[in-house]
Design a protein around this motif. Structure first.
Motif, PDB file in Angstrom:
ATOM      1  N   THR A  76     -35.864 -18.517 -34.170  1.00 51.84           N
ATOM      2  CA  THR A  76     -34.792 -19.641 -34.124  1.00 51.84           C
ATOM      3  C   THR A  76     -35.412 -20.845 -33.189  1.00 51.84           C
ATOM      4  N   ARG A  77     -35.514 -22.097 -33.945  1.00 52.24           N
ATOM      5  CA  ARG A  77     -36.127 -23.109 -33.527  1.00 52.24           C
ATOM      6  C   ARG A  77     -35.117 -23.816 -32.285  1.00 52.24           C
ATOM      7  N   HIS A  78     -35.846 -24.405 -31.435  1.00 56.04           N
ATOM      8  CA  HIS A  78     -35.099 -25.170 -30.456  1.00 56.04           C
ATOM      9  C   HIS A  78     -33.893 -25.973 -30.843  1.00 56.04           C
ATOM     10  N   ALA A  79     -34.133 -26.829 -32.124  1.00 55.17           N
ATOM     11  CA  ALA A  79     -33.315 -27.827 -32.640  1.00 55.17           C
ATOM     12  C   ALA A  79     -32.147 -27.047 -33.239  1.00 55.17           C
ATOM     13  N   GLN A  80     -32.316 -25.590 -33.916  1.00 49.54           N
ATOM     14  CA  GLN A  80     -31.316 -24.946 -34.543  1.00 49.54           C
ATOM     15  C   GLN A  80     -30.363 -24.376 -33.235  1.00 49.54           C
ATOM     16  N   VAL A  81     -31.052 -24.109 -32.244  1.00 54.47           N
ATOM     17  CA  VAL A  81     -30.263 -23.550 -31.181  1.00 54.47           C
ATOM     18  C   VAL A  81     -29.115 -24.657 -30.824  1.00 54.47           C
ATOM     19  N   ALA A  91     -22.211 -19.490 -26.487  1.00 46.70           N
ATOM     20  CA  ALA A  91     -23.262 -19.481 -25.547  1.00 46.70           C
ATOM     21  C   ALA A  91     -23.625 -21.078 -25.315  1.00 46.70           C
ATOM     22  N   PRO A  92     -22.684 -21.980 -24.872  1.00 41.81           N
ATOM     23  CA  PRO A  92     -22.828 -23.455 -24.975  1.00 41.81           C
ATOM     24  C   PRO A  92     -24.043 -23.780 -24.011  1.00 41.81           C
ATOM     25  N   LEU A  93     -24.306 -22.614 -23.038  1.00 41.86           N
ATOM     26  CA  LEU A  93     -25.414 -23.318 -22.062  1.00 41.86           C
ATOM     27  C   LEU A  93     -26.781 -23.396 -22.770  1.00 41.86           C
ATOM     28  N   LEU A  94     -26.830 -22.582 -23.781  1.00 46.69           N
ATOM     29  CA  LEU A  94     -28.320 -22.870 -24.657  1.00 46.69           C
ATOM     30  C   LEU A  94     -28.171 -24.043 -25.473  1.00 46.69           C
ATOM     31  N   SER A  95     -27.249 -24.176 -25.958  1.00 46.22           N
ATOM     32  CA  SER A  95     -27.091 -25.739 -26.916  1.00 46.22           C
ATOM     33  C   SER A  95     -27.213 -26.870 -25.934  1.00 46.22           C
ATOM     34  N   THR A  96     -26.871 -27.117 -24.796  1.00 48.48           N
ATOM     35  CA  THR A  96     -26.861 -28.060 -23.820  1.00 48.48           C
ATOM     36  C   THR A  96     -28.265 -28.038 -23.290  1.00 48.48           C
ATOM     37  N   ALA A  97     -28.896 -26.700 -22.910  1.00 53.02           N
ATOM     38  CA  ALA A  97     -30.092 -26.873 -22.581  1.00 53.02           C
ATOM     39  C   ALA A  97     -31.384 -27.496 -23.339  1.00 53.02           C
ATOM     40  N   VAL A  98     -30.936 -27.476 -24.618  1.00 54.39           N
ATOM     41  CA  VAL A  98     -32.043 -27.848 -25.584  1.00 54.39           C
ATOM     42  C   VAL A  98     -32.129 -29.574 -25.462  1.00 54.39           C
ATOM     43  N   ASP A  99     -31.098 -30.188 -25.087  1.00 55.50           N
ATOM     44  CA  ASP A  99     -31.275 -31.657 -24.840  1.00 55.50           C
ATOM     45  C   ASP A  99     -32.236 -31.841 -23.719  1.00 55.50           C
ATOM     46  N   TYR A 100     -32.711 -30.806 -22.889  1.00 58.18           N
ATOM     47  CA  TYR A 100     -33.527 -31.145 -21.647  1.00 58.18           C
ATOM     48  C   TYR A 100     -35.050 -30.759 -22.074  1.00 58.18           C
ATOM     49  N   ILE A 101     -34.963 -30.031 -23.219  1.00 54.04           N
ATOM     50  CA  ILE A 101     -36.618 -29.527 -23.553  1.00 54.04           C
ATOM     51  C   ILE A 101     -37.188 -30.715 -24.435  1.00 54.04           C
ATOM     52  N   THR A 111     -39.800 -22.378 -30.601  1.00 54.05           N
ATOM     53  CA  THR A 111     -38.841 -21.326 -31.088  1.00 54.05           C
ATOM     54  C   THR A 111     -38.301 -20.620 -29.555  1.00 54.05           C
ATOM     55  N   ILE A 112     -37.084 -20.156 -29.756  1.00 52.79           N
ATOM     56  CA  ILE A 112     -36.633 -19.526 -28.265  1.00 52.79           C
ATOM     57  C   ILE A 112     -37.369 -18.382 -28.052  1.00 52.79           C
ATOM     58  N   PHE A 125     -35.209 -22.331 -21.161  1.00 51.58           N
ATOM     59  CA  PHE A 125     -34.423 -21.121 -21.771  1.00 51.58           C
ATOM     60  C   PHE A 125     -34.414 -19.919 -20.992  1.00 51.58           C
ATOM     61  N   PRO A 126     -35.720 -19.625 -20.263  1.00 52.15           N
ATOM     62  CA  PRO A 126     -35.528 -18.387 -19.439  1.00 52.15           C
ATOM     63  C   PRO A 126     -34.684 -18.483 -18.389  1.00 52.15           C
ATOM     64  N   ALA A 127     -34.460 -19.429 -17.653  1.00 56.28           N
ATOM     65  CA  ALA A 127     -33.471 -19.607 -16.860  1.00 56.28           C
ATOM     66  C   ALA A 127     -31.995 -19.326 -17.500  1.00 56.28           C
ATOM     67  N   CYS A 128     -31.733 -20.131 -18.639  1.00 51.49           N
ATOM     68  CA  CYS A 128     -30.524 -19.750 -19.305  1.00 51.49           C
ATOM     69  C   CYS A 128     -30.230 -18.168 -19.641  1.00 51.49           C
ATOM     70  N   ALA A 129     -31.233 -17.889 -20.259  1.00 45.95           N
ATOM     71  CA  ALA A 129     -31.113 -16.355 -20.361  1.00 45.95           C
ATOM     72  C   ALA A 129     -30.774 -15.628 -19.330  1.00 45.95           C
ATOM     73  N   LEU A 130     -31.341 -15.737 -17.961  1.00 44.78           N
ATOM     74  CA  LEU A 130     -30.950 -15.012 -16.608  1.00 44.78           C
ATOM     75  C   LEU A 130     -29.412 -15.394 -16.266  1.00 44.78           C
ATOM     76  N   ALA A 131     -29.198 -16.517 -16.377  1.00 44.50           N
ATOM     77  CA  ALA A 131     -27.641 -16.929 -15.996  1.00 44.50           C
ATOM     78  C   ALA A 131     -26.701 -16.271 -16.964  1.00 44.50           C
ATOM     79  N   LEU A 132     -27.126 -16.184 -18.194  1.00 41.81           N
ATOM     80  CA  LEU A 132     -26.170 -15.620 -19.112  1.00 41.81           C
ATOM     81  C   LEU A 132     -26.173 -13.915 -19.228  1.00 41.81           C
ATOM     82  N   GLY A 133     -27.272 -13.514 -18.413  1.00 44.74           N
ATOM     83  CA  GLY A 133     -27.126 -11.755 -18.549  1.00 44.74           C
ATOM     84  C   GLY A 133     -27.827 -11.490 -19.875  1.00 44.74           C
TER      85      GLY A 133
END
Ligand code: FAD
Length: 277
Positions: A76-81, A91-101, A111-112, A125-133
């Motif tokens: 899944t590509r960053h833009a799709q995320v 999982a809004p953290l992942l959507s908002t993170a994309v703006d910073y990438i 891709t994610i 994304f690695p830090a988002c994944a960690l925060a989301l468990g």
């Protein structure tokens, strides 16, 4: 400088990709969006790779609900995320993170799964994944397995994936109704990698705080999490600054990054408390 590749083959499915990898005599590299791999090849940081193109494997792309979890295909590509309504809802953290990438062109290709497998310590994304468990889902010659995100990032650009294993998907718990998820970072210019950043999730009054670009791997700041659970932001800032040991480089000193982490934590807390949404 031009890239030096040892060969190219396009995989039609995961089994084919694993077969190509097994036959590559150790030279195989999975090619997903190519936004990190090809850049490294162009700089001759990597030479003679046998590229195994997994980018057209349809099964590895897309988002679906899986009970109380959301499963996101590795391709899944960053833009799709950033645009997917299910990710925005659960999982809004992942959507908002994309703006910073990076920039739009990179977000349209990257891709994610590539970002997680690449394990750049400054990546979002690695830090988002960690925060989301999150749980990482992988497939290799020995079968499939799940890896907890807390065991996944081992060192700079190094993960728990075995040689030749494909990351097929990532799954995260769906957000609770009153859950809040925020990302904060400071970069020199829009689209640059962060000097330092953090992700904060408040789920049922418990906090998960991950810090990135502050060490070799994204880390959970457990002392700060405890202080946040107790409602003491300043104690959390102090704990956070003690439990990270950021590197100094041409972009920033370690002590500046440590200072920034505390500033970002105060901002993140203000946002989750609604003072500065
Ligand atoms: C100028 C520039 C700026 C950037 N800025 C940022 C930024 O600010 N933040 C950020 O997070 N990223 C940034 N990136 C990186 C970008 O997000 C990449 O897309 C991402 O890191 C890698 O994803 P990819 O799909 O392109 O992977 P690729 O480049 O194809 O692969 C990267 C590595 O992961 C491996 N790999 C890929 N997919 C899999 C898989 N499914 N299973 C196992 N191994 C796999 C590859 O073999 C390779 O070793 C930037 C890149 C560029 C070029």
């Amino acid at each position: 400088m031009k890239a030096s590749a040892g060969g190219y083959a396009r995989a039609v499915d995961v089994a084919h990709a694993l077969e190509l990898m097994a036959g590559s005599e150790g030279a195989g590299r999975f090619l997903a969006g190519g936004q990190s791999l090809v850049a490294a090849m162009n700089m001759r940081l990597s030479e003679g790779d046998m590229l195994i193109d997994i980018s057209r494997i349809a099964d590895l792309s897309g988002v679906r609900e899986d009970g109380d979890r959301l499963r996101i295909g590795a391709l899944t590509r960053h833009a799709q995320v950033g645009n997917d309504p299910m990710i925005r809802a659960h999982a809004p953290l992942l959507s908002t993170a994309v703006d910073y990438i990076a920039h739009a062109a990179i977000r349209n290709r990257g891709t994610i799964g590539g970002a997680l497998a690449h394990a750049d310590p400054a990546a979002e994304f690695p830090a988002c994944a960690l925060a989301l468990g999150a749980t990482m889902h992988a497939s290799g010659s020995a079968g499939t397995r799940d890896i907890s995100v807390e065991d996944f990032f081992e060192d700079v650009f190094t993960t728990a994936l075995e040689e030749g294993e494909i990351l097929t998907a990532i799954s995260v718990p769906k957000a609770e109704p009153d859950e809040v998820q925020v990302i904060e970072e400071v970069a020199r210019r829009s689209g640059d990698y962060a000097l330092t950043g953090l992700c904060l999730v408040r789920r049922k009054a418990r906090h998960r705080l991950s810090v990135f670009s502050a060490g070799p791997v994204p880390t959970l700041a457990r002392g700060a999490m405890q202080a946040l659970d107790a409602g003491d932001t300043e104690a959390a800032v102090e704990a956070l600054r003690k439990e990270i040991d950021p590197p100094s480089d041409t972009q920033a000193s370690g002590s500046y990054r440590r200072h920034l982490a505390g500033v970002l934590l105060r901002r993140a807390v203000a946002r989750i408390e609604g003072d500065n949404p």
